[in-house]
Design a protein around this motif. Sequence first.
Motif, mmCIF file in Angstrom:
data_model
loop_
_atom_site.group_PDB
_atom_site.id
_atom_site.type_symbol
_atom_site.label_atom_id
_atom_site.label_comp_id
_atom_site.label_asym_id
_atom_site.label_seq_id
_atom_site.Cartn_x
_atom_site.Cartn_y
_atom_site.Cartn_z
ATOM 1 N N ARG A 8 0.931 -1.090 -0.227
ATOM 2 C CA ARG A 8 -0.087 0.176 -0.033
ATOM 3 C C ARG A 8 1.066 1.205 0.004
ATOM 4 N NH1 ARG A 8 -3.210 2.962 4.080
ATOM 5 N NH2 ARG A 8 -5.010 3.997 2.870
ATOM 6 N N ALA A 9 1.999 1.412 1.532
ATOM 7 C CA ALA A 9 3.114 2.106 0.640
ATOM 8 C C ALA A 9 3.705 2.907 -0.559
ATOM 9 C CB ALA A 9 4.597 2.183 2.002
ATOM 10 N N TRP A 10 4.151 1.526 -1.143
ATOM 11 C CA TRP A 10 4.659 2.033 -2.374
ATOM 12 C C TRP A 10 2.954 2.031 -3.011
ATOM 13 C CZ3 TRP A 10 9.429 1.186 -4.031
ATOM 14 C CH2 TRP A 10 9.491 1.651 -5.867
ATOM 15 N N ARG A 11 2.216 1.941 -3.415
ATOM 16 C CA ARG A 11 1.028 2.361 -4.068
ATOM 17 C C ARG A 11 1.116 4.133 -4.138
ATOM 18 N NH1 ARG A 11 -1.727 -1.780 -3.251
ATOM 19 N NH2 ARG A 11 -3.710 -1.251 -2.134
ATOM 20 N N GLN A 12 0.791 4.223 -2.812
ATOM 21 C CA GLN A 12 0.663 6.444 -2.045
ATOM 22 C C GLN A 12 1.874 6.707 -2.869
ATOM 23 O OE1 GLN A 12 -1.678 6.544 -1.403
ATOM 24 N NE2 GLN A 12 -1.694 8.489 -0.703
ATOM 25 N N MET A 13 3.415 6.002 -2.962
ATOM 26 C CA MET A 13 4.557 6.580 -2.937
ATOM 27 C C MET A 13 3.976 6.775 -5.006
ATOM 28 S SD MET A 13 5.905 7.783 -1.050
ATOM 29 C CE MET A 13 7.426 8.308 -1.809
ATOM 30 N N SER A 14 3.644 5.725 -5.583
ATOM 31 C CA SER A 14 3.212 5.465 -7.004
ATOM 32 C C SER A 14 2.838 6.461 -7.585
ATOM 33 C CB SER A 14 3.481 4.257 -7.687
ATOM 34 O OG SER A 14 4.610 3.340 -7.505
ATOM 35 N N TRP A 15 1.197 6.922 -6.379
ATOM 36 C CA TRP A 15 0.755 7.685 -7.074
ATOM 37 C C TRP A 15 1.522 9.358 -6.680
ATOM 38 C CZ3 TRP A 15 -2.372 11.435 -4.432
ATOM 39 C CH2 TRP A 15 -3.074 11.986 -5.196
ATOM 40 N N PHE A 16 2.010 9.713 -6.261
ATOM 41 C CA PHE A 16 2.159 10.912 -5.781
ATOM 42 C C PHE A 16 3.290 10.916 -6.947
ATOM 43 C CE2 PHE A 16 1.215 10.646 -0.391
ATOM 44 C CZ PHE A 16 0.128 11.152 -0.696
#
Length: 71
Positions: A8-16
């Motif tokens: 989830r953290a990786w997905r959030q950083m990818s979105w940012f």
Amino acid sequence: MAGMALARAWRQMSWFYYQYLLVTALYMLEPWERTVFNSMLVSVVGMALYTGYVFMPQHIMAILHYFEIVQ
């Protein structure tokens, strides 16, 4: 559980990062141009932070002495 949180953290950083590319219009550049731009941006921000860290205390103390807040 930790694997899901990491995903989830990786997905959030990818979105940012994707939002950063869209806002700055870097998605139109080639990868090497994007790397040069990001390197220059990190260098300028790093130098600004370092300069603020080194010189701001001296300027703040000079202002405090000028207005006689600190003797």
